[in-house]
Design a protein around this motif. Structure first.
Motif, PDB file in Angstrom:
ATOM      1  N   ARG A  84       7.227   3.626  -2.887  1.00 15.89           N
ATOM      2  CA  ARG A  84       5.805   3.845  -3.163  1.00 15.89           C
ATOM      3  C   ARG A  84       5.312   5.269  -2.922  1.00 15.89           C
ATOM      4  NH1 ARG A  84       1.980  -0.575  -0.824  1.00 15.89           N
ATOM      5  NH2 ARG A  84       3.721  -1.148   0.502  1.00 15.89           N
ATOM      6  N   VAL A 132       7.076  -2.825  -4.108  1.00 16.01           N
ATOM      7  CA  VAL A 132       8.114  -2.211  -4.942  1.00 16.01           C
ATOM      8  C   VAL A 132       8.888  -3.297  -5.688  1.00 16.01           C
ATOM      9  CG1 VAL A 132      10.303  -0.923  -4.902  1.00 16.01           C
ATOM     10  CG2 VAL A 132       8.365  -0.150  -3.514  1.00 16.01           C
ATOM     11  N   TRP A 137       5.429   7.173  -6.214  1.00 14.22           N
ATOM     12  CA  TRP A 137       4.768   6.688  -7.428  1.00 14.22           C
ATOM     13  C   TRP A 137       3.670   7.652  -7.855  1.00 14.22           C
ATOM     14  CZ3 TRP A 137       3.650   0.758  -6.428  1.00 14.22           C
ATOM     15  CH2 TRP A 137       4.859   0.079  -6.290  1.00 14.22           C
ATOM     16  N   ALA A 155       3.429   0.303 -15.318  1.00 10.51           N
ATOM     17  CA  ALA A 155       3.918   1.639 -14.974  1.00 10.51           C
ATOM     18  C   ALA A 155       5.274   1.908 -15.621  1.00 10.51           C
ATOM     19  CB  ALA A 155       3.998   1.806 -13.461  1.00 10.51           C
TER      20      ALA A 155
END
Length: 172
Positions: free
Chosen positions: A102, A31, A105, A140
């Motif tokens: 996470r 992260v 995500w 991302a």
């Protein structure tokens, strides 16, 4: 008390019981790899930063929301508005920022939360311009910025970390 709701999320001010899940997010090296220098944060550092985010709400009228998944009540991370003091060359500015654990995500949560925050920024706070900053290589985050309609404005270097960053902008 400022809060926002989306179909799946509640964006709200921070509570005491958010410390442990946010500390776990901040302790995850994956992260944190694109945050400042990539170092993880411990529980004490997380408590200090949450207190700073809350002060920012009180002092500046903007801040970072805790992002809660409505279906489960779990803390997914944060999103919100902050002043990017770490990048003086773009000041004055207000930055949209987010960080999710996470497990959250790839589910559209960052985009959903950030859309609500942009609406809040432009409508409720009357901002004419919001920036987004990400480290080069954080594809991302760049993809979320594109989905939000932000355009790339420049590439530069963050003074404290020496990391190359890209600045995106959305104007009302």
């Amino acid at each position: 008390m400022t809060s926002l709701r989306t179909p799946r999320l509640t964006l709200r001010r921070w509570r005491e019981d958010d410390l442990e899940p946010m500390a776990a997010i901040n302790a995850d090296p994956e992260v944190m790899r694109c945050v400042v220098d990539g170092s993880v944060r411990d529980r004490e550092q997380t408590a200090e930063v949450i207190a700073r985010w809350e002060r920012e709400w009180d002092e500046r009228g903007v801040g970072l929301f805790a992002v809660e998944v409505r279906e489960t009540g779990r803390l997914a991370g944060f999103t919100g508005l902050t002043v990017p003091d770490y990048l003086p060359e773009i000041l004055p500015a207000v930055e949209i920022d987010w960080r999710l654990g996470r497990p959250f995500w790839g589910r559209g949560i960052a985009t959903e939360a950030a859309r609500a925050v942009l609406h809040f920024a432009l409508r409720d706070r009357g901002l004419a311009r919001v920036v987004g900053v990400h480290q080069v290589g954080n594809d991302a985050s760049e993809a979320v910025m594109r989905k939000l309609g932000m355009r790339r404005e420049r590439e530069t270097v963050a003074p404290a970390s020496g990391a190359p960053v890209r600045v995106h902008v959305l104007e009302a």
